[in-house]
Write an enzyme that holds these catalytic residues in place. Structure first.
Site, PDB file in Angstrom:
ATOM      1  N   ASP A  14       3.311  -8.885  -4.123  1.00 42.85           N
ATOM      2  CA  ASP A  14       2.938  -8.165  -3.268  1.00 42.85           C
ATOM      3  C   ASP A  14       1.265  -8.954  -2.899  1.00 42.85           C
ATOM      4  O   ASP A  14       1.008  -8.909  -3.412  1.00 42.85           O
ATOM      5  CB  ASP A  14       2.743  -6.698  -2.991  1.00 42.85           C
ATOM      6  N   LEU A  15       1.454  -8.728  -1.420  1.00 42.84           N
ATOM      7  CA  LEU A  15      -0.343  -8.968  -1.335  1.00 42.84           C
ATOM      8  C   LEU A  15      -1.451  -7.800  -0.870  1.00 42.84           C
ATOM      9  O   LEU A  15      -1.784  -7.480  -1.939  1.00 42.84           O
ATOM     10  CB  LEU A  15      -0.576  -9.640   0.054  1.00 42.84           C
ATOM     11  N   ASP A  16      -0.998  -7.218  -0.234  1.00 43.63           N
ATOM     12  CA  ASP A  16      -2.010  -6.113  -0.042  1.00 43.63           C
ATOM     13  C   ASP A  16      -2.029  -5.263  -1.167  1.00 43.63           C
ATOM     14  O   ASP A  16      -1.098  -4.166  -1.595  1.00 43.63           O
ATOM     15  CB  ASP A  16      -2.241  -4.919   1.004  1.00 43.63           C
ATOM     16  N   THR A  22      -7.155  -5.308   0.024  1.00 33.28           N
ATOM     17  CA  THR A  22      -6.926  -5.627   1.813  1.00 33.28           C
ATOM     18  C   THR A  22      -6.301  -3.597   2.034  1.00 33.28           C
ATOM     19  O   THR A  22      -6.481  -3.244   3.014  1.00 33.28           O
ATOM     20  CB  THR A  22      -6.077  -6.213   2.344  1.00 33.28           C
ATOM     21  N   LYS A  50       1.497   2.827   2.137  1.00 36.97           N
ATOM     22  CA  LYS A  50       1.603   1.323   1.298  1.00 36.97           C
ATOM     23  C   LYS A  50       2.712   0.476   1.595  1.00 36.97           C
ATOM     24  O   LYS A  50       3.845   0.834   1.536  1.00 36.97           O
ATOM     25  CB  LYS A  50       0.996   2.046   0.016  1.00 36.97           C
ATOM     26  N   SER A 119       5.428  -9.915   1.182  1.00 37.11           N
ATOM     27  CA  SER A 119       4.585  -8.873   1.940  1.00 37.11           C
ATOM     28  C   SER A 119       5.112  -8.240   3.114  1.00 37.11           C
ATOM     29  O   SER A 119       5.746  -9.251   3.732  1.00 37.11           O
ATOM     30  CB  SER A 119       3.269  -9.613   2.097  1.00 37.11           C
ATOM     31  N   ALA A 120       4.561  -7.304   3.506  1.00 45.16           N
ATOM     32  CA  ALA A 120       5.626  -6.924   4.813  1.00 45.16           C
ATOM     33  C   ALA A 120       4.316  -7.225   5.767  1.00 45.16           C
ATOM     34  O   ALA A 120       5.130  -6.704   6.920  1.00 45.16           O
ATOM     35  CB  ALA A 120       5.509  -4.870   4.913  1.00 45.16           C
ATOM     36  N   LYS A 150      10.610  -2.488   3.453  1.00 44.06           N
ATOM     37  CA  LYS A 150      10.690  -1.964   2.334  1.00 44.06           C
ATOM     38  C   LYS A 150      10.483  -0.764   2.026  1.00 44.06           C
ATOM     39  O   LYS A 150       9.633   0.054   3.489  1.00 44.06           O
ATOM     40  CB  LYS A 150       9.637  -2.556   1.195  1.00 44.06           C
ATOM     41  N   GLU A 174       3.615  -4.897  -7.913  1.00 49.85           N
ATOM     42  CA  GLU A 174       4.177  -3.967  -6.343  1.00 49.85           C
ATOM     43  C   GLU A 174       2.754  -2.789  -6.807  1.00 49.85           C
ATOM     44  O   GLU A 174       2.440  -2.278  -8.176  1.00 49.85           O
ATOM     45  CB  GLU A 174       4.749  -3.537  -6.282  1.00 49.85           C
ATOM     46  N   ASP A 175       1.668  -2.490  -5.130  1.00 47.97           N
ATOM     47  CA  ASP A 175       0.937  -1.102  -5.289  1.00 47.97           C
ATOM     48  C   ASP A 175       1.025  -0.483  -4.865  1.00 47.97           C
ATOM     49  O   ASP A 175       1.078   1.146  -4.912  1.00 47.97           O
ATOM     50  CB  ASP A 175      -0.933  -1.691  -5.040  1.00 47.97           C
TER      51      ASP A 175
HETATM   52  C1  G6P Z   1       2.007  -4.169   3.702  1.00 45.24           C
HETATM   53  C2  G6P Z   1       0.438  -3.084   4.305  1.00 45.24           C
HETATM   54  C3  G6P Z   1       0.655  -2.078   4.760  1.00 45.24           C
HETATM   55  C4  G6P Z   1       0.883  -2.464   6.115  1.00 45.24           C
HETATM   56  C5  G6P Z   1       1.625  -3.339   6.053  1.00 45.24           C
HETATM   57  C6  G6P Z   1       1.655  -4.425   7.636  1.00 45.24           C
HETATM   58  O1  G6P Z   1       2.514  -4.066   3.391  1.00 45.24           O
HETATM   59  O2  G6P Z   1       1.088  -2.429   2.280  1.00 45.24           O
HETATM   60  O3  G6P Z   1      -0.517  -0.664   4.359  1.00 45.24           O
HETATM   61  O4  G6P Z   1       1.308  -2.078   7.094  1.00 45.24           O
HETATM   62  O5  G6P Z   1       1.554  -4.666   5.135  1.00 45.24           O
HETATM   63  O6  G6P Z   1       0.540  -5.423   8.048  1.00 45.24           O
HETATM   64  P1  G6P Z   1       0.207  -5.522   9.366  1.00 45.24           P
HETATM   65  O7  G6P Z   1      -1.071  -6.963   8.832  1.00 45.24           O
HETATM   66  O8  G6P Z   1       0.621  -6.484   9.083  1.00 45.24           O
HETATM   67  O9  G6P Z   1      -0.014  -5.190   9.998  1.00 45.24           O
HETATM   68 MG    MG Z   2       0.864  -3.897  -0.877  1.00 42.91          MG
END
Ligand code: G6P
Ligand code: MG
Length: 228
Positions: A14-16, A22, A50, A119-120, A150, A174-175
């Site tokens: 996952d990224l964020d 972030t 998240k 990542s979402a 997710k 994943e966090d």
């Molecule tokens: C990640 C984060 C979420 C965020 C989603 C969409 O999964 O954990 O908190 O809402 O991405 O991110 P975006 O950058 O498209 O708003």
């Molecule tokens: Mg995350």
């Protein structure tokens, strides 16, 4: 173990909140919008955001405030949150890569094991470019490519396919609670990064990457390659 029976492993990140911090900027941007709408928004509330798509996050926020709006207003707030978030991330650079993430990525890359991002976020590519990590990933699956958020496993299943690994031979870092659930549903090994109490459904839990050592990674690779 007989080498020929071993399967190809895949690492999915996952990224964020896993690779870069972030998650705190998403929190601040949602909190700003919540304040504007007169909704109290705490870090505990943010846990539910998240891993969840931007649109779903706004739906959750409006549910918290019992607010119903027109499609146009909804889209304006979505845009407003994202513009605010983009301001926070505009100055990001390599310094925002979380501790020891690069060490783990280097180790896996040196082993020749394919890596994917799952990542979402629709901002994933731009963030990876800012922190100069694009070259590590053999595949990127982000919020522009998935239709189901997710805890639906779609994002990770697409990622596994793109790197040519079977789901059971993949591991996900994943966090987010929703992300751990998605990895578990996909039949992948799940690693929770963050508060181990919140992420107790994960197969393994670490506060951060500094706690992940070479022995753990070697054992994990062996485990992934032996599953069929
Ligand atoms: C990640 C984060 C979420 C965020 C989603 C969409 O999964 O954990 O908190 O809402 O991405 O991110 P975006 O950058 O498209 O708003
Ligand atoms: Mg995350």
């Amino acid at each position: 173990m007989i080498k020929s029976k071993m399967k190809k492993a895949g690492f999915i990140f996952d990224l964020d909140g896993v690779i870069v911090d972030t998650a705190k900027y998403h929190y601040l941007a949602w909190k700003n919008l919540a304040n504007e709408l007169g909704i109290e928004f705490t870090e505990a509330d943010n846990e539910k955001f998240k891993g969840v798509s931007r649109k779903r996050c706004l739906e959750l926020l409006l549910e918290m405030g019992n607010i119903t709006v027109s499609k146009e207003q909804f889209d304006r707030w979505l845009e407003e949150k994202n513009e605010d978030y983009l301001k926070y991330i505009s100055k990001m650079d390599k310094k925002e890569i979380l501790p020891d993430v690069t060490k783990v990525l280097d180790y896996i890359k040196d082993k020749g094991i394919p890596m994917a991002l799952g990542s979402a976020s629709k901002n994933a590519v731009s963030i990876l470019e800012k922190v100069a990590l694009m070259s590590y990933f053999d595949a990127i699956v982000d919020g522009t490519q998935v239709t189901k958020a997710k805890p639906d496993p779609e994002v990770f299943l697409i990622a596994a396919k793109k790197i040519g690994a079977e789901p059971e031979n993949c591991v996900v870092f994943e966090d987010a609670l929703a992300g751990i659930e998605a990895a578990n549903i996909a039949g992948m090994e799940s690693i929770g990064i963050g508060d181990v109490k919140i992420l107790s459904d994960a197969d393994h839990g670490f506060n951060n990457f500094t706690e992940i050592d070479v022995k753990f990674l070697d054992d994990l690779i062996l485990l992934l390659e032996s599953k069929n």
